[in-house]
Design a protein around this motif. Structure first.
Motif, PDB file in Angstrom:
ATOM      1  N   HIS A 255       0.837  -1.203   0.000  1.00 36.46           N
ATOM      2  CA  HIS A 255       0.000   0.000   0.000  1.00 36.46           C
ATOM      3  C   HIS A 255       0.869   1.249   0.000  1.00 36.46           C
ATOM      4  O   HIS A 255       1.810   1.344   0.789  1.00 36.46           O
ATOM      5  CB  HIS A 255      -0.910   0.033   1.231  1.00 36.46           C
TER       6      HIS A 255
ATOM      7  N   GLU B  43      -1.042  -1.451  -4.474  1.00 41.37           N
ATOM      8  CA  GLU B  43      -2.254  -0.629  -4.497  1.00 41.37           C
ATOM      9  C   GLU B  43      -1.941   0.808  -4.113  1.00 41.37           C
ATOM     10  O   GLU B  43      -1.377   1.045  -3.042  1.00 41.37           O
ATOM     11  CB  GLU B  43      -3.259  -1.142  -3.446  1.00 41.37           C
TER      12      GLU B  43
ATOM     13  N   VAL C 271      -3.075   4.221  -2.464  1.00 42.19           N
ATOM     14  CA  VAL C 271      -4.123   4.686  -1.565  1.00 42.19           C
ATOM     15  C   VAL C 271      -4.181   6.183  -1.809  1.00 42.19           C
ATOM     16  O   VAL C 271      -3.368   6.944  -1.302  1.00 42.19           O
ATOM     17  CB  VAL C 271      -3.759   4.389  -0.086  1.00 42.19           C
TER      18      VAL C 271
END
Ligand code: TRP
Length: 340
Positions: free
Chosen positions: A147, A181, A183
């Motif tokens: 993340h 990913e 954020v």
């Protein structure tokens, strides 16, 4: 079967100037919130990225320490998180080189940050500025980070990071790097210039009146907010009423973010007020929230050796994670000596 990766957060900020309210509300505050027992968090001062455009050496040193002080003063716990300075962990550069051979010219040519920063000066910018996103991919993938909290403007770099991971995995026939990913921050935390509501608040804006620096004293903060550009209308009582009012929206957003409220909650209280009344409220709130941070930053900056110790310890911890991942990368690529 797809490999599962330990949840791990990585993000970085360039020490290319003083720390602003934009860095704090848009990035650091979220970094603090992401510190949790079941998440490993690594936060990086990306000095190698900063020097892709000219940095005065003494300023770079000061800005790197100030950024570290800002992280800590804002609530990043150097025991719980790993705080590092990029150049102190040489594995970033080493993996960055591998990724220079994975990333394609065409991919990097499409990067809007490069196009913006290079402008009409393409022939004369550094090679490092062009290769910047490959190093950024290395920052992230060196830790198999899952993340990455970043601003909207970094979305394209994150997509490139995934492209690099996927191409590496595909070319070498491995399932080694995760597809990280992003954020992405909400628009509510995007802090704009106090002089121009269409531009991001930036440490590189030539006008100091355009930003609130985390080291500004109470009088300076009040003066900057007093002079902030607005329009002559009163404040609306709900968020929809700010749609075409970039400057007004920015000040309300800042108020809401500092107070931990939504824009609608703030407008329910201040709707109908003129800016002459709202601006002093905002100044008071900003001073109340920021002065403990700037005070602690000033204290830390008086002890640069303490800051340096924290960074040295951080890089040791970081290298424990990074070294085996780099070693494995070298093995996959076929570099002699990697397994010894
Ligand atoms: N490019 C980022 C910015 O300008 C800074 C950065 C460098 C970064 N490496 C990173 C952000 C890795 C997240 C993860 O804001």
């Amino acid at each position: 079967m797809a490999t599962t990766f330990t949840p791990r957060v990585f993000s970085g900020i360039q020490p290319s100037g003083g720390l602003t309210l934009g860095n704090y509300l848009g990035a650091i505050k979220r970094f603090v919130d992401m510190q949790a027992d079941d998440f490993e968090t690594i936060y990086c001062m990306v000095d190698l990225h900063a020097i892709t455009v000219w940095q005065d050496p003494a300023d770079l040193q000061k800005n790197t320490r100030e950024l570290c002080a800002g992280f800590i003063a804002s609530g990043i716990d150097p025991e719980q998180s790993i705080l590092i300075n990029q150049s102190q962990v040489p594995e970033h550069t080493q993996l960055g080189w591998i990724f220079n051979t994975v990333a394609r010219m065409g991919w990097l040519n499409r990067m809007t940050q490069f196009k913006d920063k290079a402008g009409k000066n393409r022939e004369n910018v550094s090679v490092g500025l062009f290769a910047y996103p490959a190093l950024m991919a290395a920052d992230i993938l060196l830790y198999h980070a899952t993340h990455v909290p970043v601003g909207e403007d970094q979305k394209q770099h994150l997509e490139l990071t995934r492209d690099i991971a996927a191409k590496f995995n595909h070319d070498y026939g491995v399932d080694f790097f995760p597809l990280t990913e992003p954020v992405i921050e909400g628009t509510a935390t995007r802090v704009m210039s106090l002089r121009d509501g269409s531009k991001k608040m930036s440490k590189s804006d030539p006008s100091d009146m355009s930003r609130i620096n985390m080291t500004d004293d109470a009088d300076t903060i009040a003066q900057k907010i007093r002079k902030a550009r607005t329009d002559p209308e009163a404040l609306p009582s709900e968020a929809a009423g700010l749609a075409d009012r970039a400057e007004a929206r920015n000040l309300v957003n800042i108020y809401a973010a500092l107070d931990g409220k939504t824009v609608d909650q703030v407008l329910a209280e201040v709707g109908g007020k003129q800016f002459s009344e709202f601006k002093p409220m905002l100044s008071e709130l900003a001073v109340e929230k920021l002065s403990p941070i700037s005070g602690e930053m000033a204290r830390l900056m008086e002890h640069p050796d303490e800051i340096d110790k924290i960074l040295a310890r951080g890089s040791e911890r970081a290298r424990e994670i990074a070294a085996p991942i780099l070693k494995r990368t070298y093995e996959i690529v076929g570099m002699v000596g990697a397994s010894s």
